[in-house]
Design an enzyme around this catalytic site. Structure first.
Site, short mmCIF file in Angstrom:
data_model
loop_
_atom_site.label_atom_id
_atom_site.label_comp_id
_atom_site.label_asym_id
_atom_site.label_seq_id
_atom_site.Cartn_x
_atom_site.Cartn_y
_atom_site.Cartn_z
N CYS A 163 -12.36 19.76 9.85
CA CYS A 163 -11.69 19.46 11.11
C CYS A 163 -10.31 20.09 11.23
O CYS A 163 -9.65 19.94 12.26
CB CYS A 163 -11.61 17.95 11.29
SG CYS A 163 -13.24 17.17 11.24
N HIS A 303 -3.44 14.20 14.55
CA HIS A 303 -4.87 14.35 14.28
C HIS A 303 -5.61 13.05 14.56
O HIS A 303 -6.78 13.07 14.92
CB HIS A 303 -5.09 14.78 12.83
CG HIS A 303 -6.53 14.91 12.45
ND1 HIS A 303 -7.32 15.93 12.92
CD2 HIS A 303 -7.32 14.15 11.66
CE1 HIS A 303 -8.55 15.79 12.44
NE2 HIS A 303 -8.57 14.73 11.67
N GLU A 314 -1.77 9.24 8.29
CA GLU A 314 -1.01 10.26 9.01
C GLU A 314 0.35 9.72 9.46
O GLU A 314 1.36 10.43 9.38
CB GLU A 314 -1.80 10.76 10.22
CG GLU A 314 -1.11 11.90 10.94
CD GLU A 314 -1.96 12.54 12.02
OE1 GLU A 314 -1.57 13.62 12.52
OE2 GLU A 314 -3.01 11.96 12.38
N LYS A 334 -7.25 12.29 21.02
CA LYS A 334 -8.65 12.03 20.71
C LYS A 334 -9.12 10.69 21.29
O LYS A 334 -10.32 10.43 21.35
CB LYS A 334 -8.89 12.06 19.19
CG LYS A 334 -8.84 13.45 18.57
CD LYS A 334 -9.21 13.40 17.09
CE LYS A 334 -9.14 14.78 16.45
NZ LYS A 334 -7.75 15.26 16.29
N HIS A 339 -13.52 13.33 18.98
CA HIS A 339 -13.18 14.25 17.88
C HIS A 339 -14.12 15.45 17.89
O HIS A 339 -15.30 15.32 17.61
CB HIS A 339 -13.26 13.50 16.56
CG HIS A 339 -12.77 14.28 15.37
ND1 HIS A 339 -12.14 15.50 15.50
CD2 HIS A 339 -12.83 14.02 14.03
CE1 HIS A 339 -11.82 15.94 14.31
NE2 HIS A 339 -12.23 15.07 13.40
N PHE A 400 -12.09 16.93 6.15
CA PHE A 400 -12.75 16.53 4.91
C PHE A 400 -12.52 17.62 3.87
O PHE A 400 -12.58 18.82 4.17
CB PHE A 400 -14.25 16.36 5.13
CG PHE A 400 -14.64 15.08 5.82
CD1 PHE A 400 -13.71 14.11 6.15
CD2 PHE A 400 -15.98 14.82 6.13
CE1 PHE A 400 -14.08 12.93 6.78
CE2 PHE A 400 -16.36 13.65 6.76
CZ PHE A 400 -15.41 12.70 7.08
#
Length: 412
Positions: A163, A303, A314, A334, A339, A400
């Site tokens: 991502c 994010h 985050e 998002k 996402h 990831f």
């Protein structure tokens, strides 16, 4: 080092198939989420996603391009065509070796893979695979087909960092232009992951929201009752151009890409480092490259995907680096788009740029009660946009595998 200007934007995503529609829906706090329509999602825990609506590839693609490409490539071609059109570039009058494509894709042709393998199995392993199976499937085909469609013969490849992918593509394009190895690069990312295997796989991981009866409020970063992300799809394209080249041709310049950096968490396959150490370092390095102090950053598009662990990690990173900067405001778009995996960074870079050109910070919608574990002193734009002078903006994208990528834009 050369400077890098942003001279064109294009997108297709759950909130609009052009930049203006996308921005209007963002400002109006519209959710792109609903029950999946592309297949029956009932076998899975999650039944919802943020699907692209009213997509008409014929607007920019010919019949053969549509026939020979997976949806993720169609999204890439569509958004790239928009961005080139928006830039005012006449690529036929330029040296084709000066123009490249660096494109991000996380999964590639999942729909193609599933359909072909299912047909093969149902045919008792004797049915014929399509000759377009592999070309439609492989992740680099988006960058390849953009170059073929527009005759762009410069640097050309695809980045894959889960991502964080689209931000990786932007960073690489930024560096190639700064080093003088290209004058113009089409950069961004695309993804078409709303398929049974993708939804089923992420659902099995318990990574996605199961708020199936209320899809519009399912993506809720920072809310105490968030329960996972909502899958999205689409693409975002940006035209990165040598600053001097852009000035010489009288180009419209949206903003300057001033800094970019990547780090790794080296922590866990799917979970971010809980203290946000790697994320904070990526943001720090990107700001240092841009020559911007943390106290000078106006807006940070996070994010934040609406997962219980990821959002707090985050914000811990933000707290670590910015230490309660009164100037900084953050939000998580998002909450509206879902996402988009490998394309997320591209559409969020567009929103960071629009925040500068419009002096408006998008909101995080669906926040009913902020998570009490959020560090104190972080200014989160909640439920409605904030009018504020924005001279500098950053966009984060994490993936990831522990990939952290941050890009920084500055007012032209």
């Amino acid at each position: 080092m050369k400077r890098v200007a942003i001279t064109g934007l294009g997108t297709v995503n759950p909130l609009g198939n052009d930049v203006n529609t996308f921005w209007d829906n963002i400002l109006n706090g519209k959710s792109g989420a609903g029950t999946v329509t592309r297949f029956d999602p009932s076998p899975f825990r999650t039944h919802i996603a943020c699907e692209v609506k009213g997509f008409e590839p014929e607007k920019y693609l010919d019949r053969n391009e549509i026939k020979r490409s997976d949806l993720f490539t169609q999204y890439a071609l569509y958004s790239a065509a928009q961005a080139l059109e928006d830039s005012g570039l006449d690529v036929k009058k330029l040296d084709p070796f000066d123009i490249g494509v660096i494109w991000g894709v996380g999964q590639g042709g999942m729909e193609t893979f599933e359909n072909e393998v299912e047909g093969f199995v149902k045919g008792n392993y004797v049915s014929r695979f399509s000759p377009f199976f592999i070309p439609r499937l492989i992740v680099n085909m988006a960058s390849g087909m953009i170059s073929m469609k527009f005759g762009l013969q410069g640097i050309n490849y695809t980045t894959v960092s889960a991502c964080a992918t689209a931000n990786t593509a932007l960073m690489d394009a930024f560096n190639y232009i700064r080093l003088g190895k290209a004058k113009i690069i089409v950069a961004g990312g695309s993804e078409a992951p709303i398929t049974p295997a993708s939804i089923g796989g992420f659902s099995a991981m318990k990574a996605m929201s199961t708020r199936n009866e209320d899809a519009a409020t399912a993506s809720r970063p920072f809310d105490v009752n968030r329960d996972g992300f909502v899958m999205g799809e689409g693409a975002g394209a940006l035209i990165l151009e040598d600053y001097d080249h852009a000035i010489a041709r009288g180009a419209k310049i949206y903003a300057e890409l001033a800094g970019a950096a990547m780090t790794a968490d080296a922590y866990h396959m799917t979970s971010p480092h809980p203290e946000g150490i790697g994320a904070a370092k990526a943001m720090q390095l990107a700001l240092e490259e841009a020559g911007i102090a943390p106290s000078e950053l106006d807006y940070l598009n996070l994010h934040a995907t609406s997962t219980p662990v990821g959002d707090i990690a985050e914000l811990n990173a933000v707290n670590r680096l910015f230490n309660g900067s009164a100037n900084l405001w953050v939000s998580a778009t998002k909450s509206m788009t879902g996402h988009l995996l490998g394309a997320a960074g591209a559409i969020e870079a567009i929103l960071a740029i629009k925040s500068i050109t419009e002096n408006t910070i998008p909101a995080t919608i669906n926040v009913e009660q902020l998570d009490p574990t959020i560090p104190a002193g972080i200014n989160i734009v909640v439920n409605k946009p904030l009018q504020k002078t924005v001279n500098t903006a950053m966009s984060n994208a994490f993936g990831f595998g522990g990939h952290n990528a941050s890009v920084v834009f500055r007012r032209f």
